[in-house]
Design a protein around this motif. Structure first.
Motif, mmCIF file in Angstrom:
data_model
loop_
_atom_site.group_PDB
_atom_site.id
_atom_site.type_symbol
_atom_site.label_atom_id
_atom_site.label_comp_id
_atom_site.label_asym_id
_atom_site.label_seq_id
_atom_site.Cartn_x
_atom_site.Cartn_y
_atom_site.Cartn_z
ATOM 1 N N TYR A 60 0.834 -1.206 0.000
ATOM 2 C CA TYR A 60 0.000 0.000 0.000
ATOM 3 C C TYR A 60 0.871 1.260 0.000
ATOM 4 C CZ TYR A 60 -3.191 3.633 1.559
ATOM 5 O OH TYR A 60 -3.899 4.803 1.657
ATOM 6 N N ASP A 61 1.879 1.276 0.872
ATOM 7 C CA ASP A 61 2.752 2.445 0.965
ATOM 8 C C ASP A 61 3.588 2.626 -0.300
ATOM 9 O OD1 ASP A 61 1.680 2.992 3.440
ATOM 10 O OD2 ASP A 61 3.395 2.240 4.577
ATOM 11 N N ALA A 62 3.995 1.519 -0.915
ATOM 12 C CA ALA A 62 4.747 1.605 -2.178
ATOM 13 C C ALA A 62 3.866 2.179 -3.287
ATOM 14 C CB ALA A 62 5.290 0.234 -2.574
ATOM 15 N N ILE A 63 2.627 1.725 -3.367
ATOM 16 C CA ILE A 63 1.700 2.270 -4.366
ATOM 17 C C ILE A 63 1.471 3.761 -4.099
ATOM 18 C CG2 ILE A 63 -0.707 2.239 -5.174
ATOM 19 C CD1 ILE A 63 -0.580 -0.860 -4.781
ATOM 20 N N SER A 64 1.312 4.131 -2.834
ATOM 21 C CA SER A 64 1.122 5.547 -2.480
ATOM 22 C C SER A 64 2.329 6.384 -2.887
ATOM 23 C CB SER A 64 0.885 5.697 -0.978
ATOM 24 O OG SER A 64 -0.293 5.040 -0.594
ATOM 25 N N SER A 65 3.532 5.848 -2.705
ATOM 26 C CA SER A 65 4.761 6.589 -3.017
ATOM 27 C C SER A 65 5.122 6.560 -4.498
ATOM 28 C CB SER A 65 5.942 6.027 -2.223
ATOM 29 O OG SER A 65 5.779 6.256 -0.848
ATOM 30 N N PHE A 66 4.951 5.399 -5.132
ATOM 31 C CA PHE A 66 5.484 5.207 -6.486
ATOM 32 C C PHE A 66 4.423 5.065 -7.573
ATOM 33 C CE2 PHE A 66 8.546 2.804 -3.610
ATOM 34 C CZ PHE A 66 9.344 3.917 -3.386
ATOM 35 N N GLY A 67 3.184 4.824 -7.186
ATOM 36 C CA GLY A 67 2.101 4.652 -8.150
ATOM 37 C C GLY A 67 1.880 3.196 -8.529
ATOM 38 N N MET A 68 0.679 2.909 -8.994
ATOM 39 C CA MET A 68 0.288 1.540 -9.370
ATOM 40 C C MET A 68 1.134 0.992 -10.518
ATOM 41 S SD MET A 68 -2.432 0.148 -7.743
ATOM 42 C CE MET A 68 -3.079 -1.009 -8.917
#
Length: 163
Positions: free
Chosen positions: A102-110
């Motif tokens: 979740y945090d990776a998607i928030s930081s880097f995008g889907m």
């Protein structure tokens, strides 16, 4: 074969003493780590560590790959590492909820974020999947530990009531 330098965020934090000891755990100062990492040449390298979403920016990376593991298989690993019961429950709970994903998607995008179920894979199998992801020939694994744990009736085991 992937032939790039590896930067381990945990090792960088420890080597540069940018953490506080809290019982048996180390709490890394992510702001200081982020400032330090900005000075490193991270382009054309592999950056590893669960702190990546809190330290790197979307423009710093081309691909984020989260290695996931069945929470039931994590418990003996954490026990072997002599983690406290509290830390085991926190880490396994985080894996069940997919916090790092979740945090990776928030930081880097889907579009830049992928995950691999590494539960039963050898290192060479993981590397092969990473290679396919980098070439955009594999979209990553879909992982939902929460549904699995709920079906087994174990939510209370991993998310005990705090009274």
């Amino acid at each position: 074969k992937i032939n790039l330098p590896v930067l381990d965020l945990n090792k960088i934090a420890i080597q540069n003493k940018i953490y506080k000891k809290s019982g048996s755990t180390l709490d890394v100062d992510v702001k200081k780590l982020a400032n330090l990492v900005k000075k490193l040449a991270i382009k054309n390298s592999i950056v590893v560590g669960h702190l990546a979403p809190y330290v790197l920016n979307k423009n710093d990376i081309s691909t984020a790959i989260i290695l996931r593991k069945n929470p039931y298989k994590l418990i003996p690993i954490y026990k072997k590492r002599k983690y406290s019961q509290k830390k085991i429950i926190e880490n396994v709970g985080s894996e069940i909820l997919g916090i790092i994903e979740y945090d990776a998607i928030s930081s880097f995008g889907m579009k830049k974020t992928f995950q691999i179920n590494a539960t039963n894979l050898s290192p060479s199998q993981i590397i092969a999947k990473i290679g396919l992801i980098r070439k955009r020939k594999f979209k990553g694994d879909k992982i939902d530990w929460l549904e699995m744990v709920a079906k087994k009736g174990d939510l209370g085991k991993f998310f005990p009531n705090k009274k």
